[in-house]
Design an enzyme around this catalytic site. Structure first.
Site, PDB file in Angstrom:
ATOM      1  N   CYS A  43       1.051  -1.465   0.347  1.00 12.67           N
ATOM      2  CA  CYS A  43       0.246  -0.306   0.126  1.00 12.67           C
ATOM      3  C   CYS A  43       1.045   1.239   0.195  1.00 12.67           C
ATOM      4  CB  CYS A  43      -1.002   0.174   1.456  1.00 12.67           C
ATOM      5  SG  CYS A  43      -1.600  -1.529   1.129  1.00 12.67           S
ATOM      6  N   CYS A  50     -12.581  -0.240   8.167  1.00 11.59           N
ATOM      7  CA  CYS A  50     -11.817  -0.705   7.176  1.00 11.59           C
ATOM      8  C   CYS A  50     -11.575   0.300   5.879  1.00 11.59           C
ATOM      9  CB  CYS A  50     -12.223  -1.956   7.008  1.00 11.59           C
ATOM     10  SG  CYS A  50     -12.284  -3.343   8.292  1.00 11.59           S
ATOM     11  N   ILE A  74     -12.748  -0.771  -0.700  1.00 12.96           N
ATOM     12  CA  ILE A  74     -11.826  -1.639  -1.638  1.00 12.96           C
ATOM     13  C   ILE A  74     -12.294  -0.809  -2.835  1.00 12.96           C
ATOM     14  CG2 ILE A  74     -11.581  -3.333  -3.568  1.00 12.96           C
ATOM     15  CD1 ILE A  74     -12.957  -5.210  -1.404  1.00 12.96           C
ATOM     16  N   LYS A  77     -10.408   6.177   4.277  1.00 16.55           N
ATOM     17  CA  LYS A  77     -11.169   5.333   4.466  1.00 16.55           C
ATOM     18  C   LYS A  77     -12.293   5.933   4.205  1.00 16.55           C
ATOM     19  CE  LYS A  77     -14.676   3.421   7.110  1.00 16.55           C
ATOM     20  NZ  LYS A  77     -15.066   3.194   6.179  1.00 16.55           N
ATOM     21  N   HIS A 123      -9.230   3.781  -1.287  1.00 19.97           N
ATOM     22  CA  HIS A 123      -7.824   2.737  -0.999  1.00 19.97           C
ATOM     23  C   HIS A 123      -7.480   1.927  -2.561  1.00 19.97           C
ATOM     24  CE1 HIS A 123      -3.811   1.792   0.751  1.00 19.97           C
ATOM     25  NE2 HIS A 123      -4.503   0.720   1.349  1.00 19.97           N
TER      26      HIS A 123
END
Lengths: 425, 137
Positions: A97, A246, A249, A367, A371
């Site tokens: 990442c 989390c 996606i 968030k 991402h």
């Protein structure tokens, strides 16, 4: 920290003169190359004097795993081809990442070395072709496949273990985590490029309205905390982390144009200079120096602060790597914004909000902005660039003396960390 | 004690695990232990390492209970309604290691105490996919 930090300096000054990103979200039918072209066109449309593609001498492109996400390896030349950039050399940089944060450093060093004057740095990831389980497996491959993955640890799982350690050692609790998400969605609601261009309250209200329309039982959530504490709305992923802890996606791309500062004014009147850069590596969590921080972030930050000749107190705006809510809290401690254990209290007190004294992730962060892992590092740089130039729209910080900002990009669970510090020229 | 002809790598680590032993390495040069077998000491960079048998006793350092599970765990019946626990174990000899944590109620993680004593469990090592597991003593 064990290692001493040597003060380093760039061979010559480097500036960012242009920045662009694709819409972040889930885009069926769009591949990496489509997203990257979209980011490049966005950059060129907003670059005061524009840039001829033929003048770009070199490129570094962050990409974690187009191989596994799209079945496409050797990504960089394809991006170059779709921009009409061949035969200029381009190189893909993979650091999980932190791929495009690392690409940024390669671009900085390519100019600082004197080899090139005009360099394109970008990042791209197309993730949504795979189902969630497939994405979970691809992301887990950034962890140690021999000693972490066989223990059942997933990427959220390792951050969950970090969160538990932080909760054990300090006063951190589940509400602190949720408040990071609420804050970042409040910012993302002001970012038209964000995947979630809405507050958590907005999402809650939409779900209530949908239940009413369909004649289903209407949930009686009182507020967003009530919503986030309902396991039917916010299920566990890896305790103590839930869905809204989390980052999503995401498909997306981002790019910036770096030039030698001495020629920056031929591109724009408002260049932003790279005044500090640092990068460090860390070990898997079981071999980490501590279970409550990422040592690579501390080393990378120390390098960047040294080079810039400033300290954490001088940073006026920061984008930090909030792949999970706990990651933002730990990042603000590792970067020295708050003492260890103070991060959660700073969130509680609103200090990291848009109107706080330490605004963090004004873009919405990973968030809410989304991402796309290989693109996130450069997307962070872009937010700082816009804030320092006063171009951040509805989320522009009110401080008219905004000069210095920082971006903190983490690969895996701290295997890599890159910190870049920018200053308005 | 140990067969020093085995290579210091993950294949040997999991072979030993199937034989009921938790084997890492000891650096003869700097005396550091590593729970993961390595042919070069990460602390002093010496290659003068030897096998070290860990007792398998330790403490739960930190953990997580995972509900969104990888394929390999889904095939074992874990998932949203049946989470499993994984954690970091602090071995009594010093090093830490990642492991599955068995014998705890992963659906009620708030009741799992960090710091509790654990022992390596070699009984359920799957010969096809060997993994290190601990359970409360």
């Amino acid at each position: 920290m064990a290692a001493t930090i040597k003060k380093r300096q760039l061979g010559r000054e480097v500036s960012i003169v242009g920045a662009g990103m694709s819409q972040f979200g889930a885009f069926k039918g769009k591949t990496s190359r489509d997203l990257f072209v979209e980011a490049f066109q966005d950059m060129n449309e907003h670059l005061d004097q524009g840039v001829d593609v033929e003048d770009i001498e070199c490129g570094y492109i962050g990409n974690y795993s187009s191989d596994l996400f799209e079945g496409q390896g050797h990504t960089a030349p394809i991006m170059a081809d779709w921009l009409g950039m061949t035969p200029a050399p381009v190189t893909r940089i993979e650091n999980a990442c932190a791929s495009s944060g690392s690409a940024m450093r390669e671009g900085i060093m390519a100019i600082a070395s004197g080899l090139y004057d005009i360099v394109l740095v970008g990042g791209v990831e197309k993730m949504t072709d795979l189902p969630t389980e497939g994405v979970t497996d691809v992301l887990a491959s950034a962890a140690d496949g021999l000693y972490e993955v066989p223990a059942g640890l997933t990427f959220p799982g390792i951050y969950g273990a970090l969160a538990k350690a932080h909760m054990d050692r300090f006063e951190t609790n589940l509400s602190h985590l949720l408040k990071v998400g609420i804050k970042n969605h409040n910012n993302g609601a002001l970012n038209p490029k964000a995947q979630f261009n809405t507050t958590i309250r907005g999402m809650m209200e939409r779900r209530i309205a949908r239940s009413e329309q369909r004649g289903e039982p209407v949930p009686d959530w009182k507020d967003e905390m009530d919503f986030l504490n309902d396991p039917s709305a916010n299920p566990w992923i890896a305790w103590p982390l839930r869905l809204y802890d989390c980052a999503p996606i995401t498909d997306g791309a981002a790019c910036v144009l770096l030039v030698a500062s001495e020629i920056a004014d031929s591109f724009t009147d408002k260049p932003v200079q790279v005044v500090g850069t640092g990068q460090a590596t860390g070990r898997p969590l079981h071999d980490a120096e501590e279970l409550t921080s990422l040592s690579a972030a501390k080393y990378a930050a120390a390098q960047a602060y040294q080079m810039a000749g400033i300290g954490p107190q001088d940073i006026q705006v920061a984008e930090v790597h909030d792949c999970f809510t706990i990651a933002e809290i730990i990042a603000t401690e590792d970067l020295g914004f708050f003492a260890p254990g103070e991060g959660p209290h700073a969130v509680d007190q609103g200090r990291t909000a848009l109107n706080g004294d330490r605004p963090i992730n004004t873009s919405g962060g990973l968030k809410a902005k989304g991402h796309p892992v290989g693109a996130s590092g450069v997307a962070q740089i872009i937010e700082v660039f816009h804030q320092l130039r006063g171009e951040a729209g509805d989320r522009q910080l009110p401080n008219s003396n905004l000069e210095v900002g920082l971006a903190h990009n983490v690969g895996g669970t701290g295997g890599t960390c890159v910190v870049n510090i920018l200053r308005r020229s | 004690m140990a067969d020093d002809s085995r290579a210091f790598n993950a294949a040997s680590f999991y072979e030993y695990l199937k034989e009921g032993q938790l084997m890492g390495v000891h650096c003869r040069a700097c005396d550091k232990l590593s729970a993961e077998p390595r042919s070069m000491c990460p602390s002093c960079h010496s290659r003068d390492v030897e096998w070290h048998r860990f007792s398998g006793q330790g403490q739960l350092g930190t953990f997580t209970c995972i509900s969104v599970v990888p394929d390999v765990m889904a095939r074992q019946g874990y998932g949203r309604n049946n989470p499993y626990c994984s954690g970091i174990v602090m071995l009594e000899e010093g090093p830490r290691i990642s492991a599955k944590i068995l014998g705890v109620d992963a659906a009620n993680p708030q009741d799992i105490p960090t710091g509790m004593a654990l022992a390596a469990d070699f009984d359920e090592v799957d010969p096809e996919a060997p993994a290190l597991a601990f359970r409360p003593v």
